[in-house]
Design a protein around this motif. Structure first.
Motif, PDB file in Angstrom:
ATOM      1  N   ILE A 109       2.682  11.660   7.096  1.00 32.00           N
ATOM      2  CA  ILE A 109       1.932  12.274   5.999  1.00 32.00           C
ATOM      3  C   ILE A 109       1.444  13.663   6.388  1.00 32.00           C
ATOM      4  O   ILE A 109       1.535  14.619   5.602  1.00 32.00           O
ATOM      5  CB  ILE A 109       0.752  11.363   5.584  1.00 32.00           C
ATOM      6  CG1 ILE A 109       1.304  10.079   4.934  1.00 32.00           C
ATOM      7  CG2 ILE A 109      -0.185  12.091   4.636  1.00 32.00           C
ATOM      8  CD1 ILE A 109       0.230   9.034   4.655  1.00 32.00           C
ATOM      9  N   GLU A 110       0.935  13.790   7.621  1.00 32.59           N
ATOM     10  CA  GLU A 110       0.423  15.088   8.072  1.00 32.59           C
ATOM     11  C   GLU A 110       1.520  16.142   8.105  1.00 32.59           C
ATOM     12  O   GLU A 110       1.302  17.291   7.729  1.00 32.59           O
ATOM     13  CB  GLU A 110      -0.195  14.938   9.457  1.00 32.59           C
ATOM     14  CG  GLU A 110      -0.786  16.227   9.993  1.00 32.59           C
ATOM     15  CD  GLU A 110      -1.405  16.057  11.371  1.00 32.59           C
ATOM     16  OE1 GLU A 110      -1.740  17.087  11.997  1.00 32.59           O
ATOM     17  OE2 GLU A 110      -1.548  14.902  11.808  1.00 32.59           O
ATOM     18  N   ARG A 111       2.723  15.750   8.534  1.00 28.37           N
ATOM     19  CA  ARG A 111       3.801  16.729   8.698  1.00 28.37           C
ATOM     20  C   ARG A 111       4.567  16.985   7.395  1.00 28.37           C
ATOM     21  O   ARG A 111       5.051  18.112   7.186  1.00 28.37           O
ATOM     22  CB  ARG A 111       4.790  16.240   9.769  1.00 28.37           C
ATOM     23  CG  ARG A 111       4.190  16.165  11.163  1.00 28.37           C
ATOM     24  CD  ARG A 111       3.875  17.552  11.713  1.00 28.37           C
ATOM     25  NE  ARG A 111       3.318  17.468  13.053  1.00 28.37           N
ATOM     26  CZ  ARG A 111       2.009  17.514  13.322  1.00 28.37           C
ATOM     27  NH1 ARG A 111       1.154  17.658  12.313  1.00 28.37           N
ATOM     28  NH2 ARG A 111       1.574  17.427  14.566  1.00 28.37           N
ATOM     29  N   ILE A 136       0.872  -1.177   0.000  1.00 31.20           N
ATOM     30  CA  ILE A 136       0.000   0.000   0.000  1.00 31.20           C
ATOM     31  C   ILE A 136       0.908   1.226   0.000  1.00 31.20           C
ATOM     32  O   ILE A 136       1.744   1.389   0.895  1.00 31.20           O
ATOM     33  CB  ILE A 136      -0.922   0.006   1.225  1.00 31.20           C
ATOM     34  CG1 ILE A 136      -1.866  -1.195   1.184  1.00 31.20           C
ATOM     35  CG2 ILE A 136      -1.717   1.305   1.294  1.00 31.20           C
ATOM     36  CD1 ILE A 136      -2.732  -1.338   2.427  1.00 31.20           C
ATOM     37  N   ALA A 137       0.774   2.077  -1.013  1.00 30.22           N
ATOM     38  CA  ALA A 137       1.703   3.196  -1.165  1.00 30.22           C
ATOM     39  C   ALA A 137       0.969   4.440  -1.642  1.00 30.22           C
ATOM     40  O   ALA A 137      -0.132   4.362  -2.205  1.00 30.22           O
ATOM     41  CB  ALA A 137       2.822   2.830  -2.146  1.00 30.22           C
ATOM     42  N   ARG A 138       1.627   5.591  -1.437  1.00 27.65           N
ATOM     43  CA  ARG A 138       1.120   6.861  -1.940  1.00 27.65           C
ATOM     44  C   ARG A 138       2.305   7.810  -2.098  1.00 27.65           C
ATOM     45  O   ARG A 138       3.361   7.629  -1.499  1.00 27.65           O
ATOM     46  CB  ARG A 138       0.079   7.475  -1.007  1.00 27.65           C
ATOM     47  CG  ARG A 138       0.570   7.753   0.395  1.00 27.65           C
ATOM     48  CD  ARG A 138      -0.297   8.761   1.114  1.00 27.65           C
ATOM     49  NE  ARG A 138      -0.062  10.112   0.629  1.00 27.65           N
ATOM     50  CZ  ARG A 138      -0.783  11.169   1.005  1.00 27.65           C
ATOM     51  NH1 ARG A 138      -1.805  11.002   1.825  1.00 27.65           N
ATOM     52  NH2 ARG A 138      -0.499  12.379   0.558  1.00 27.65           N
ATOM     53  N   ARG A 139       2.098   8.804  -2.932  1.00 21.85           N
ATOM     54  CA  ARG A 139       3.116   9.833  -3.062  1.00 21.85           C
ATOM     55  C   ARG A 139       3.099  10.690  -1.809  1.00 21.85           C
ATOM     56  O   ARG A 139       2.056  11.206  -1.415  1.00 21.85           O
ATOM     57  CB  ARG A 139       2.861  10.697  -4.298  1.00 21.85           C
ATOM     58  CG  ARG A 139       3.998  11.685  -4.593  1.00 21.85           C
ATOM     59  CD  ARG A 139       3.688  12.519  -5.830  1.00 21.85           C
ATOM     60  NE  ARG A 139       2.527  13.361  -5.626  1.00 21.85           N
ATOM     61  CZ  ARG A 139       2.566  14.540  -4.990  1.00 21.85           C
ATOM     62  NH1 ARG A 139       3.707  15.003  -4.492  1.00 21.85           N
ATOM     63  NH2 ARG A 139       1.467  15.236  -4.846  1.00 21.85           N
ATOM     64  N   LEU A 140       4.239  10.829  -1.184  1.00 19.60           N
ATOM     65  CA  LEU A 140       4.326  11.578   0.062  1.00 19.60           C
ATOM     66  C   LEU A 140       4.532  13.064  -0.197  1.00 19.60           C
ATOM     67  O   LEU A 140       3.826  13.913   0.358  1.00 19.60           O
ATOM     68  CB  LEU A 140       5.469  11.034   0.920  1.00 19.60           C
ATOM     69  CG  LEU A 140       5.742  11.750   2.245  1.00 19.60           C
ATOM     70  CD1 LEU A 140       4.510  11.679   3.153  1.00 19.60           C
ATOM     71  CD2 LEU A 140       6.956  11.147   2.937  1.00 19.60           C
TER      72      LEU A 140
END
Length: 284
Positions: free
Chosen positions: A278-280, A153-157
């Protein structure tokens, strides 16, 4: 045959030498040799041919390797499923990223996470090795290459801008020339990276004086006046002694991706850390 012998066998098959296999498993070379002899005695066959280039699987070893891989996959799947059902915000998390990313961007996030969840131990790995999520060599990986593994499971950070920096007034480069300028580049194994092609195109007459696979080392060499270096802006902009050089064209930016194995998606400590990262950083 003991179950504990299988990791020994697989490590030797993958690494090709007792020393490298021992370092992979945290064992000494004599211990690896002793365990291999015991395994071959228990199996009743010779599993490896000893050559000048290292250990090569025999036909019997190849047959065993195929079974051992399937057994390892099942064992790891069981471990991930059990780990993913762990309900507490405590335990160990292994993270992997590049050295400069860990130092400059991730360290503040990990410090905040430690204050929020002191029972979680975060182990950060920043060497150049590619850590396997499937084998739980790492639980969370941040890298510049997208993940194409179906179980991840991945996403662009975030997208990271790059810049050309100097630590000396000696270097006054002009785009299209670069004569008399020195360059500090990525090492030859990373010679195909976009920033290397960019700087060699804009400064074709510059001289390469140093290479390193570490952005932190490149930045330090740049500060000491060794030459010009293309660095991630989050690193170069906060490094004392560096000045941004304008050649009229920015170096290519790079995306950073974050990923973890799908079996760990319900692991509370992993979710908590991933969400905080992700938030930071996603808005940085």
């Amino acid at each position: 045959m003991e179950w504990s012998d299988l990791p020994i066998f697989l490590a030797i098959a993958r690494e090709g030498t007792l020393g490298a296999a021992g370092r992979r498993l945290g064992q000494t070379q004599p211990t690896m040799g002793r365990r291999l002899r015991a395994l071959e005695a228990a199996a009743g066959v010779t599993l490896f041919q000893r050559t000048s280039d290292g250990f090569v699987l025999t036909d019997e070893g190849q047959a065993m390797y195929a079974h051992a891989i399937r057994m390892e996959d099942e064992a790891l799947a069981m471990q991930r499923q059990l780990a993913g059902s762990d309900g507490g915000l405590e335990g160990l998390l292994r993270l992997s990223c590049s050295d400069w990313f860990g130092t400059t961007l991730l360290s503040p996030v990990l410090a905040e996470f430690a204050s929020l969840h002191p029972k979680v131990t975060v182990e950060l790995l920043t060497d150049a090795r590619v850590y396997s999520l499937a084998r739980r060599e790492a639980d969370l990986v941040m890298r510049i290459a997208p993940f194409d593994e179906p179980e991840v499971i991945a996403r662009r950070l975030m997208t990271i801008r790059y810049g050309l920096y100097t630590g000396s007034d000696r270097w006054r480069p002009q785009a299209g020339d670069g004569a008399g300028c020195h360059l500090v580049l990525m090492d030859t194994a990373f010679g195909g990276m976009p920033d290397v092609a960019w700087i060699t195109r804009l400064l074709p007459r510059a001289t390469v004086v140093s290479r390193s696979n570490s952005r932190d080392i490149q930045a330090r060499l740049c500060v000491l006046g060794a030459g010009l270096a293309v660095l991630p802006r989050p690193l170069g902009d906060v490094t004392a002694g560096l000045t941004l050089v304008d050649l009229g064209e920015e170096p290519p930016s790079r995306d950073t991706w974050i990923g973890f194995h799908r079996d760990l998606r319900r692991l509370p400590r992993l979710r908590a850390l991933t969400d905080l990262i992700i938030e930071r950083l996603a808005r940085a």
